[in-house]
Each structure stands twice: as C-alpha cells, then as structure tokens.
Design a protein around this motif. Structure first.
Motif, PDB file in Angstrom:
ATOM      1  N   GLY A   6       0.729  -1.146  -0.088  1.00 30.49           N
ATOM      2  CA  GLY A   6       0.050  -0.094  -0.209  1.00 30.49           C
ATOM      3  C   GLY A   6       0.946   1.030   0.186  1.00 30.49           C
ATOM      4  O   GLY A   6       2.034   1.367  -0.247  1.00 30.49           O
ATOM      5  N   ALA A   7       0.339   2.401   0.244  1.00 34.43           N
ATOM      6  CA  ALA A   7       0.785   3.576   0.430  1.00 34.43           C
ATOM      7  C   ALA A   7       2.042   3.700   1.518  1.00 34.43           C
ATOM      8  O   ALA A   7       2.910   4.395   1.308  1.00 34.43           O
ATOM      9  N   GLY A   8       2.094   2.601   2.331  1.00 33.24           N
ATOM     10  CA  GLY A   8       3.015   2.844   3.571  1.00 33.24           C
ATOM     11  C   GLY A   8       4.355   2.104   2.885  1.00 33.24           C
ATOM     12  O   GLY A   8       5.317   2.562   3.331  1.00 33.24           O
ATOM     13  N   ARG A   9       4.358   1.590   1.664  1.00 35.92           N
ATOM     14  CA  ARG A   9       5.732   1.196   1.199  1.00 35.92           C
ATOM     15  C   ARG A   9       6.213   2.468   0.514  1.00 35.92           C
ATOM     16  O   ARG A   9       7.434   2.345   0.083  1.00 35.92           O
ATOM     17  N   LEU A  10       5.562   3.497   0.322  1.00 36.59           N
ATOM     18  CA  LEU A  10       5.982   4.705  -0.648  1.00 36.59           C
ATOM     19  C   LEU A  10       6.727   5.585   0.335  1.00 36.59           C
ATOM     20  O   LEU A  10       6.125   6.710   0.498  1.00 36.59           O
ATOM     21  N   SER A  11       7.729   5.378   1.109  1.00 34.47           N
ATOM     22  CA  SER A  11       8.050   5.947   2.215  1.00 34.47           C
ATOM     23  C   SER A  11       9.267   7.056   2.040  1.00 34.47           C
ATOM     24  O   SER A  11       9.593   7.868   2.887  1.00 34.47           O
ATOM     25  N   GLU A  12       9.565   7.118   0.673  1.00 35.49           N
ATOM     26  CA  GLU A  12      10.717   8.119   0.429  1.00 35.49           C
ATOM     27  C   GLU A  12      10.170   9.272  -0.500  1.00 35.49           C
ATOM     28  O   GLU A  12       9.035   9.010  -0.794  1.00 35.49           O
ATOM     29  N   ARG A  13      10.943  10.251  -0.630  1.00 35.30           N
ATOM     30  CA  ARG A  13      10.238  11.598  -1.185  1.00 35.30           C
ATOM     31  C   ARG A  13      11.202  11.588  -2.315  1.00 35.30           C
ATOM     32  O   ARG A  13      12.368  11.996  -2.237  1.00 35.30           O
ATOM     33  N   VAL A  14      10.872  11.718  -3.414  1.00 39.06           N
ATOM     34  CA  VAL A  14      11.714  12.196  -4.643  1.00 39.06           C
ATOM     35  C   VAL A  14      11.284  13.057  -5.723  1.00 39.06           C
ATOM     36  O   VAL A  14       9.980  13.461  -5.247  1.00 39.06           O
ATOM     37  N   SER A  15      12.187  13.778  -6.552  1.00 36.68           N
ATOM     38  CA  SER A  15      11.505  15.006  -7.411  1.00 36.68           C
ATOM     39  C   SER A  15      11.932  14.401  -8.858  1.00 36.68           C
ATOM     40  O   SER A  15      13.124  13.458  -8.897  1.00 36.68           O
ATOM     41  N   PHE A  16      11.292  14.818  -9.673  1.00 33.89           N
ATOM     42  CA  PHE A  16      11.531  14.521 -11.136  1.00 33.89           C
ATOM     43  C   PHE A  16      11.907  15.775 -11.770  1.00 33.89           C
ATOM     44  O   PHE A  16      11.413  17.029 -11.733  1.00 33.89           O
ATOM     45  N   ALA A  17      12.976  15.615 -12.803  1.00 32.26           N
ATOM     46  CA  ALA A  17      13.319  17.227 -13.567  1.00 32.26           C
ATOM     47  C   ALA A  17      13.668  16.539 -14.961  1.00 32.26           C
ATOM     48  O   ALA A  17      13.944  15.358 -15.263  1.00 32.26           O
ATOM     49  N   ARG A  18      13.090  17.450 -15.772  1.00 33.20           N
ATOM     50  CA  ARG A  18      13.582  17.281 -17.377  1.00 33.20           C
ATOM     51  C   ARG A  18      14.430  18.400 -17.822  1.00 33.20           C
ATOM     52  O   ARG A  18      14.569  19.415 -17.235  1.00 33.20           O
ATOM     53  N   ARG A  19      15.239  17.867 -18.857  1.00 34.82           N
ATOM     54  CA  ARG A  19      16.230  18.761 -19.351  1.00 34.82           C
ATOM     55  C   ARG A  19      15.531  19.967 -20.281  1.00 34.82           C
ATOM     56  O   ARG A  19      14.767  19.476 -21.178  1.00 34.82           O
ATOM     57  N   VAL A  20      15.633  21.141 -20.201  1.00 34.50           N
ATOM     58  CA  VAL A  20      14.952  22.533 -20.702  1.00 34.50           C
ATOM     59  C   VAL A  20      16.034  23.083 -21.495  1.00 34.50           C
ATOM     60  O   VAL A  20      17.106  23.510 -20.873  1.00 34.50           O
ATOM     61  N   GLU A  21      16.060  23.307 -22.701  1.00 37.37           N
ATOM     62  CA  GLU A  21      16.851  24.007 -23.470  1.00 37.37           C
ATOM     63  C   GLU A  21      16.574  25.438 -23.664  1.00 37.37           C
ATOM     64  O   GLU A  21      15.281  25.796 -24.022  1.00 37.37           O
ATOM     65  N   ARG A  22      17.393  26.609 -23.628  1.00 38.59           N
ATOM     66  CA  ARG A  22      17.272  27.809 -23.867  1.00 38.59           C
ATOM     67  C   ARG A  22      18.247  28.473 -24.150  1.00 38.59           C
ATOM     68  O   ARG A  22      19.424  28.020 -24.503  1.00 38.59           O
TER      69      ARG A  22
END
Length: 115
Positions: A6-22
C-alpha cells in the motif's frame, strides 16, 4: 497476484526533472534541469543477476523506483532524472513501466552513470 503493498511502502520522497533548452544572451543553446514535480516513492534495490553484479563492479547501482500513477507521473520518460530529496542522490531513469492495473509506475533507475 503479487502483493504490491500500500501507500506505506512509498516512504521516500523524490523529485523529477527534465532537461530544458534555452538560449543565453550570446545565442548559444544552454540545457539545464528544471524540476517538474515531487512524489512519494518506494525503492526496490536489485540484486542477484549477472548484469546487476557487473554494474556494481563498475560502481553503478540499479534500483526500481515505484510511485503512484498521476497525470504528472505519466509524463515521465527515460530522458528525465530522479533525485532523492532526503539524500540528494541523482538517478538516471532508464525505463518506465506502467502497471497493468494502472495504479503504479515502476522506473528502472541507475545511480553512478551520466545523466
């Protein structure tokens, strides 16, 4: 059917990033990582197989990261990166697998490789 936990197994916090060109002020194309969203996740460290053992010998660490599906999570592709918010460790996303029941997304990630 295997127990997914269940949700109890999702105990870590992660962030997602994508490469953006400018473009910079000189007209050069510059690529930078732009954070898209954060999510709760669970890690399953891979062990055993021949390729996993070979990866560890070269200081790479494969891991499967599981997160709940969402509109933002369904946009993640193999050219994004994942960052553990607690430790700051960055992972290259190698493969994205959507579960058949459409509740979770599994990401095959690897630490110690070029992102």
């Amino acid at each position: 059917m295997a127990d997914k936990g269940g949700a109890g197994r999702l105990s870590e916090r992660v962030s997602f990033a994508r490469r953006v060109e400018r473009e910079d002020e000189y007209g050069n194309t510059v690529a930078e990582w732009q954070e898209q969203f954060e999510a709760a996740a669970g890690y399953q460290h891979l062990r055993g197989g021949e390729t996993v053992m070979a990866a560890r010998l070269t200081n790479k660490h494969p891991v499967v990261v599981r997160l709940r599906t969402s509109t933002a999570a369904r946009q993640v592709t193999a050219d994004w990166k994942l960052t553990d918010k607690r430790t700051g460790v960055e992972y290259a996303i190698k493969d994205v697998t959507h579960d058949v029941d459409r509740l979770y997304i599994d990401l095959l990630c690897e630490r110690g490789v070029a992102i």
